[in-house]
Motif scaffolding. Structure first.
Motif, PDB file in Angstrom:
ATOM      1  N   THR A 141      -9.622  -7.240   9.350  1.00 21.55           N
ATOM      2  CA  THR A 141      -9.588  -8.536   8.665  1.00 21.55           C
ATOM      3  C   THR A 141      -8.540  -9.609   9.480  1.00 21.55           C
ATOM      4  OG1 THR A 141      -7.727  -7.880   7.292  1.00 21.55           O
ATOM      5  CG2 THR A 141      -9.742  -7.869   6.240  1.00 21.55           C
ATOM      6  N   ARG A 181     -12.333 -14.264   9.618  1.00 22.93           N
ATOM      7  CA  ARG A 181     -12.499 -15.391   8.789  1.00 22.93           C
ATOM      8  C   ARG A 181     -12.671 -15.059   7.426  1.00 22.93           C
ATOM      9  NH1 ARG A 181     -14.960 -20.618  12.040  1.00 22.93           N
ATOM     10  NH2 ARG A 181     -13.661 -21.397  10.497  1.00 22.93           N
ATOM     11  N   THR A 182     -13.104 -13.930   7.190  1.00 21.04           N
ATOM     12  CA  THR A 182     -13.541 -13.592   5.646  1.00 21.04           C
ATOM     13  C   THR A 182     -12.637 -12.042   5.523  1.00 21.04           C
ATOM     14  OG1 THR A 182     -15.262 -12.222   6.688  1.00 21.04           O
ATOM     15  CG2 THR A 182     -15.743 -14.441   5.852  1.00 21.04           C
ATOM     16  N   GLU A 208     -11.775 -16.285  -1.191  1.00 20.62           N
ATOM     17  CA  GLU A 208     -10.987 -15.698  -0.476  1.00 20.62           C
ATOM     18  C   GLU A 208      -9.683 -16.347   0.168  1.00 20.62           C
ATOM     19  OE1 GLU A 208     -13.739 -11.715   0.539  1.00 20.62           O
ATOM     20  OE2 GLU A 208     -13.409 -13.376   2.310  1.00 20.62           O
ATOM     21  N   HIS A 209      -9.737 -17.773  -0.036  1.00 20.00           N
ATOM     22  CA  HIS A 209      -8.473 -18.271   0.304  1.00 20.00           C
ATOM     23  C   HIS A 209      -7.345 -18.061  -0.095  1.00 20.00           C
ATOM     24  CE1 HIS A 209     -10.814 -21.545   2.305  1.00 20.00           C
ATOM     25  NE2 HIS A 209     -11.322 -21.938   1.471  1.00 20.00           N
ATOM     26  N   VAL A 214      -6.503 -15.151   4.630  1.00 25.41           N
ATOM     27  CA  VAL A 214      -7.511 -14.641   3.916  1.00 25.41           C
ATOM     28  C   VAL A 214      -7.122 -13.597   2.882  1.00 25.41           C
ATOM     29  CG1 VAL A 214      -9.929 -13.273   3.889  1.00 25.41           C
ATOM     30  CG2 VAL A 214      -9.345 -15.195   5.921  1.00 25.41           C
ATOM     31  N   CYS A 227     -10.226 -19.455   7.182  1.00 26.55           N
ATOM     32  CA  CYS A 227     -10.962 -18.553   6.093  1.00 26.55           C
ATOM     33  C   CYS A 227     -12.160 -19.476   5.740  1.00 26.55           C
ATOM     34  CB  CYS A 227     -10.072 -18.533   4.811  1.00 26.55           C
ATOM     35  SG  CYS A 227     -10.872 -17.703   3.620  1.00 26.55           S
ATOM     36  N   THR A 260      -4.405 -14.610   9.306  1.00 21.48           N
ATOM     37  CA  THR A 260      -5.726 -15.480   8.905  1.00 21.48           C
ATOM     38  C   THR A 260      -5.768 -16.238   7.883  1.00 21.48           C
ATOM     39  OG1 THR A 260      -6.915 -13.706   7.853  1.00 21.48           O
ATOM     40  CG2 THR A 260      -7.088 -13.698  10.183  1.00 21.48           C
TER      41      THR A 260
END
Length: 387
Positions: free
Chosen positions: A88, A114-115, A298-299, A148, A293, A146
């Motif tokens: 991740t 990004r996820t 998932e923010h 996320v 993100c 990131t």
């Protein structure tokens, strides 16, 4: 050059330490084999169990979160064991690298940074592992590099769907105390955390929350362990003690930090961080920039990673903002270096502090000649006013 006013530390950890916590840490050092320490340490163990959401005894080490990672691995696994990791970001990659140093055999499911960890991909990998070679699944809850946040309850459900016996290990170093987390309810086996983020302390404490299943794995684990040994830590902890010298003064700070969290109420703390994340993303969108993100579910509530436009350097922007406005922002790590800056909005933070932070970012972007639309701060204020 001397700059008037306070320094804005808006990196995603170590976070700002409240004055009352600093004052607590400055207490005279006590005998760590005396009754006062026993009372202090027992209070901290009980309070941390509540923050983790566990009825089991928590282990507190005088270490950073990295020590907590290592403790999770060496207390449950044996040389040559296979583990499943999910890429991740920077910190998930570091945990994998640590496992390799210990002679473990990690398989990394590739991610896009990004996820979050994809529960379906984890389910597929475990379903294909018919020999149950994987002894653990390692996931970072909130990837600090990131912005996320992975969906741990869905990952637990995926492991159960695959009917796989692997332990679930979760890194909450940048989420615990800021983001809703439930060790027992989500059936996590080992949760790792650290003191320097949502707990609003300096670096120096790390934690393991441990399930009964993980304790059973500990009984057969053959990786070497001395400082990290759960058996010794848990036995001493039951008597309000530690098997070696603890970080006494930081534990005073932890007691005060727990008081502050309980005074506000954990649900209110979590709601506040969600709101800060929403306000920050509203500002980024109003500027016409892009949040790293990409999954709305998932923010991260504790930080926002922002992508710089092409031909603009994120580190140059950070240096300018530090020089002009005395504010520190988080750097892009490893492959994100120079392309991303990170805004920390966690811990000891108020609406007004966040508004000032975003004003500093907006002024910095304009001074750096980054093509943005104005109005980012106003967009954030609308979120803050409305809630």
């Amino acid at each position: 050059m001397t700059t008037s006013g306070r320094h804005f530390l808006q990196i995603p950890g170590p976070s700002n330490v409240p004055d009352s916590v600093l004052h607590a840490i400055s207490m005279p050092t006590i005998d760590h084999r005396g009754p006062d320490f026993k009372e202090l340490f027992t209070h901290c163990l009980t309070g941390m169990a509540e923050v983790f959401g566990t009825s089991n005894q928590v282990v507190i080490y005088p270490a950073t979160g990295t020590g907590g990672w290592e403790a999770a691995l060496v207390n449950t696994l044996s040389p040559g064991d296979e583990i499943l990791c999910y890429e991740t970001g920077h910190f998930s990659s570091l945990w994998k690298a640590m496992a390799e140093k210990w002679g473990l055999r990690p398989t990394m499911i590739a991610g896009d940074w990004r996820t979050g960890a994809d529960p379906e991909k984890i389910r597929e990998a475990l379903a294909a592992d018919t020999d149950h070679s994987f002894k653990a699944v390692c996931v970072v809850h909130n990837e600090t590099s990131t912005g996320v946040t992975s969906r741990i309850p869905e990952i637990r459900a995926a492991i159960d769907e695959a009917a796989h016996p692997a332990l679930l290990m979760v890194d909450t170093i940048s989420s615990l105390g800021s983001v809703d987390y439930r060790h027992d309810e989500w059936k996590v086996d080992v949760t790792v955390s650290g003191s320097q983020k949502g707990l609003m302390l300096p670096p120096g404490l790390s934690f393991n929350a441990i399930s009964d299943k993980a304790l059973a794995a500990h009984e057969t684990s053959t990786l070497p362990k001395s400082v990290w040994n759960w058996t010794e830590m848990l036995a001493a902890g039951r008597n309000g003690m530690t098997p070696y010298t603890p970080s006494t003064n930081i534990l005073y700070g932890l007691k005060e930090s727990l008081r502050l969290l309980n005074e506000e109420g954990l649900d209110a703390v979590f709601a506040r961080h969600i709101r800060f994340g929403q306000a920050t993303r509203a500002a980024v969108e109003a500027w016409g920039l892009e949040v790293l993100c990409t999954n709305e579910n998932e923010h991260s509530p504790v930080l926002t990673a922002v992508i710089m436009p092409e031909r603009h350097d994120a580190d140059a922007l950070r240096a300018l903002i530090l020089e002009k406005f005395n504010m520190s922002l988080g750097a892009g790590l490893s492959k994100l270096q120079g392309t991303v800056f990170r805004i920390g909005h966690l811990g000891d933070l108020s609406d007004l502090t966040l508004a000032g932070t975003l004003a500093g970012v907006q002024m910095g972007l304009q001074l750096a000649g980054v093509p943005i639309r104005t109005g980012g701060v106003d967009a954030a204020l609308e979120i803050l006013k409305g809630t």
